[in-house]
Design an enzyme around this catalytic site. Structure first.
Site, PDB file in Angstrom:
ATOM      1  N   LEU A 110       0.913  -1.029   4.121  1.00 21.06           N
ATOM      2  CA  LEU A 110      -0.007  -2.128   3.849  1.00 21.06           C
ATOM      3  C   LEU A 110       0.633  -3.386   4.423  1.00 21.06           C
ATOM      4  O   LEU A 110       1.859  -3.558   4.307  1.00 21.06           O
ATOM      5  CB  LEU A 110      -0.225  -2.306   2.348  1.00 21.06           C
ATOM      6  CG  LEU A 110      -0.912  -1.162   1.601  1.00 21.06           C
ATOM      7  CD1 LEU A 110      -0.861  -1.414   0.101  1.00 21.06           C
ATOM      8  CD2 LEU A 110      -2.353  -1.004   2.066  1.00 21.06           C
ATOM      9  N   ASP A 111      -0.164  -4.276   5.017  1.00 21.88           N
ATOM     10  CA  ASP A 111       0.454  -5.483   5.562  1.00 21.88           C
ATOM     11  C   ASP A 111       0.960  -6.365   4.425  1.00 21.88           C
ATOM     12  O   ASP A 111       0.642  -6.154   3.252  1.00 21.88           O
ATOM     13  CB  ASP A 111      -0.499  -6.219   6.502  1.00 21.88           C
ATOM     14  CG  ASP A 111      -1.723  -6.793   5.806  1.00 21.88           C
ATOM     15  OD1 ASP A 111      -1.568  -7.371   4.718  1.00 21.88           O
ATOM     16  OD2 ASP A 111      -2.830  -6.674   6.361  1.00 21.88           O
ATOM     17  N   ALA A 112       1.748  -7.345   4.796  1.00 20.92           N
ATOM     18  CA  ALA A 112       2.422  -8.164   3.781  1.00 20.92           C
ATOM     19  C   ALA A 112       1.435  -8.904   2.883  1.00 20.92           C
ATOM     20  O   ALA A 112       1.738  -9.179   1.719  1.00 20.92           O
ATOM     21  CB  ALA A 112       3.368  -9.156   4.456  1.00 20.92           C
ATOM     22  N   THR A 114      -1.465  -7.771   1.877  1.00 20.28           N
ATOM     23  CA  THR A 114      -2.279  -6.826   1.113  1.00 20.28           C
ATOM     24  C   THR A 114      -1.423  -6.182   0.028  1.00 20.28           C
ATOM     25  O   THR A 114      -0.302  -5.749   0.284  1.00 20.28           O
ATOM     26  CB  THR A 114      -2.856  -5.733   2.034  1.00 20.28           C
ATOM     27  OG1 THR A 114      -3.653  -6.345   3.041  1.00 20.28           O
ATOM     28  CG2 THR A 114      -3.699  -4.749   1.250  1.00 20.28           C
TER      29      THR A 114
END
Length: 268
Positions: A110-112, A114
């Site tokens: 998951l990106d930072a 999210t």
């Protein structure tokens, strides 16, 4: 299944050791035809198996026999990057993985910005099935977006939206809440394209303000607090392993190989 000999471990003992049921109840399950070994129903109480190589399921649900494998669910906070060692010194996943003695890796990422459900494991075969888009494992997200989302926009999300890297359609989409300023949208997808939820919502004119992944395959985040991790329950492990065995027919990863997390299209 090949004929059992005196080597190996009695099936009812294996089931009891795996926490399925007591040995006596496990015997009843075997006699009732509820237990399969390598896909074949076994009803003889004298049957022996090799727990290291044989695959066992009860009522169609896989049983974990390899106790060296660890399965952990994490509610990742925002601000944490999905890496076990971030070269730029940002907060990463080591603080959570270090709670267990095994060397764990994240399945996808998951990106930072999210938050939400991440799986940490040392089971390379399972990670391969869960992370690779070709297996179609679904993920469900809750997105807070700008503006009031209309029913027509929800329909467009499931019908398909053309992005710069091709057409994409949500498996499911529904509007949970809406006001003049913000809306809450639930999206379910099996795509593994990079930042796909954010790009889809931006394309329909509703940029994402906050994004949480609530489900991954058969797993649900439930009441797990942000920043906390726990081992999967026996039922959750069974559901994951059943999924892995059902869909893992194409080129599995090496048994102890870490899941790939450097693929920019791996996850939202």
């Amino acid at each position: 299944m090949t004929e059992m000999d005196t080597e190996g471990v009695r099936l009812q003992k294996v089931l009891a050791n795996a926490g399925v049921a007591s040995r006596r109840v496990s015997e009843d399950m075997i006699v009732a035809g509820r237990v399969r070994v390598n896909g074949v129903v076994v009803t003889e109480l004298g049957s022996r198996i090799d727990p290291e190589t044989d695959l066992v399921d009860v009522d169609g649900v896989a049983v974990q026999l390899d106790t060296s494998k660890r399965y952990v669910i994490l509610n990742k906070p925002t601000g944490v990057v999905s890496s076990m060692r971030d070269e730029r010194g940002r907060p990463d996943l080591r603080q959570y993985a270090d709670e267990w003695p095994e060397r764990l890796y994240n399945v996808g990422r998951l990106d930072a910005d999210t938050s939400g459900l991440l799986i940490l494991t040392n089971d390379g075969d399972l990670a391969h099935v869960l992370a690779h888009p070709s297996f179609g494992v679904t993920k469900m997200y809750i997105a807070k977006v700008e503006g009031r989302v209309s029913p027509q926009t929800i329909a467009a999300l499931t019908k398909g939206i053309e992005l710069e890297d091709g057409l994409i359609a949500a498996d499911k989409a529904r509007l949970l809440d809406a006001s003049e300023d913000f809306s809450i949208v639930e999206l379910t997808l099996h795509s593994g394209r990079n930042r796909i939820v954010r790009r889809m919502m931006a394309e329909v004119g509703h940029p994402v303000v906050d994004l949480v992944r609530r489900r991954f395959g058969p797993l649900s985040l439930g009441p797990l607090p942000v920043g906390r991790a726990r081992e999967l329950t026996t039922i959750e492990r069974g559901a994951l392993l059943t999924l892995s065995r059902r869909d893992g027919g194409t080129e599995p990863a090496a048994d102890d190989a870490p899941p790939r997390t450097d693929d920019p299209s791996a996850e939202e």
